[in-house]
Write an enzyme that holds these catalytic residues in place. Structure first.
Site, PDB file in Angstrom:
ATOM      1  N   LYS A   1      34.507 -33.229  47.126  1.00 31.61           N
ATOM      2  CA  LYS A   1      33.828 -34.512  47.316  1.00 31.61           C
ATOM      3  C   LYS A   1      34.141 -35.384  46.111  1.00 31.61           C
ATOM      4  O   LYS A   1      34.019 -34.933  44.972  1.00 31.61           O
ATOM      5  CB  LYS A   1      32.319 -34.300  47.429  1.00 31.61           C
ATOM      6  CG  LYS A   1      31.529 -35.565  47.703  1.00 31.61           C
ATOM      7  CD  LYS A   1      30.038 -35.367  47.565  1.00 31.61           C
ATOM      8  CE  LYS A   1      29.508 -34.342  48.554  1.00 31.61           C
ATOM      9  NZ  LYS A   1      28.033 -34.179  48.444  1.00 31.61           N
TER      10      LYS A   1
ATOM     11  N   CYS B   1      36.145 -50.320  44.194  1.00 31.57           N
ATOM     12  CA  CYS B   1      36.987 -50.169  45.387  1.00 31.57           C
ATOM     13  C   CYS B   1      36.211 -49.545  46.537  1.00 31.57           C
ATOM     14  O   CYS B   1      35.494 -48.571  46.357  1.00 31.57           O
ATOM     15  CB  CYS B   1      38.199 -49.291  45.048  1.00 31.57           C
ATOM     16  SG  CYS B   1      39.269 -48.940  46.467  1.00 31.57           S
TER      17      CYS B   1
ATOM     18  N   CYS C   1      38.168 -49.437  49.610  1.00 29.46           N
ATOM     19  CA  CYS C   1      39.244 -49.168  50.580  1.00 29.46           C
ATOM     20  C   CYS C   1      39.951 -47.846  50.307  1.00 29.46           C
ATOM     21  O   CYS C   1      40.766 -47.412  51.104  1.00 29.46           O
ATOM     22  CB  CYS C   1      40.263 -50.305  50.577  1.00 29.46           C
ATOM     23  SG  CYS C   1      41.404 -50.306  49.167  1.00 29.46           S
TER      24      CYS C   1
ATOM     25  N   CYS D   1      38.423 -51.509  41.751  1.00 29.27           N
ATOM     26  CA  CYS D   1      39.369 -52.222  42.613  1.00 29.27           C
ATOM     27  C   CYS D   1      40.563 -52.716  41.795  1.00 29.27           C
ATOM     28  O   CYS D   1      40.394 -53.210  40.681  1.00 29.27           O
ATOM     29  CB  CYS D   1      38.655 -53.423  43.241  1.00 29.27           C
ATOM     30  SG  CYS D   1      39.699 -54.565  44.140  1.00 29.27           S
TER      31      CYS D   1
ATOM     32  N   HIS E   1      43.452 -53.512  48.310  1.00 31.04           N
ATOM     33  CA  HIS E   1      42.864 -53.749  49.632  1.00 31.04           C
ATOM     34  C   HIS E   1      43.618 -54.841  50.389  1.00 31.04           C
ATOM     35  O   HIS E   1      43.679 -54.809  51.617  1.00 31.04           O
ATOM     36  CB  HIS E   1      41.373 -54.091  49.514  1.00 31.04           C
ATOM     37  CG  HIS E   1      41.093 -55.258  48.641  1.00 31.04           C
ATOM     38  ND1 HIS E   1      40.809 -55.158  47.292  1.00 31.04           N
ATOM     39  CD2 HIS E   1      41.084 -56.586  48.925  1.00 31.04           C
ATOM     40  CE1 HIS E   1      40.608 -56.365  46.785  1.00 31.04           C
ATOM     41  NE2 HIS E   1      40.776 -57.248  47.762  1.00 31.04           N
TER      42      HIS E   1
HETATM   43 FE1  FES Z   1      40.151 -51.013  47.202  1.00 29.65          FE
HETATM   44 FE2  FES Z   1      40.123 -53.464  46.232  1.00 29.65          FE
HETATM   45  S1  FES Z   1      38.692 -52.572  47.508  1.00 29.65           S
HETATM   46  S2  FES Z   1      41.562 -51.928  45.901  1.00 29.65           S
END
Ligand code: FES
Length: 75
Positions: free
Chosen positions: A23, A40, A42, A51, A55
């Site tokens: 996890k 982040c 994504c 981030c 994304h």
């Molecule tokens: Fe994943 Fe920006 S939300 S790189």
């Protein structure tokens, strides 16, 4: 770890980050955030859990609409 294909959700949410861990959990001290931190959501960032703008490439490639969580102090 074996990655299973899920009939409802398709491919895993996390394609590559720390796959050896059962996890992925990150902890950040509030005192270390400063006035703004961008996290982040994504699972494509090379700076995960922060981030790095990946994304945008992900969204362009597959039509997704994910973006970061921005934590900031009031102005
Ligand atoms: Fe994943 Fe920006 S939300 S790189």
């Amino acid at each position: 770890a074996k990655i299973l294909f899920d009939k409802q959700f398709g491919t895993p949410v996390n394609p590559s980050i720390r796959k050896g861990e059962s996890k992925v959990v990150d902890s950040v001290d509030i005192e270390d955030l400063g006035n703004k931190a961008v996290f982040c959501r994504c699972w494509r960032s090379s700076k995960f859990p922060y981030c790095d703008g990946s994304h945008n490439q992900h969204n362009n490639a597959c039509g997704d609409n994910v973006g970061p969580l921005i934590v900031k102090s009031k102005e």
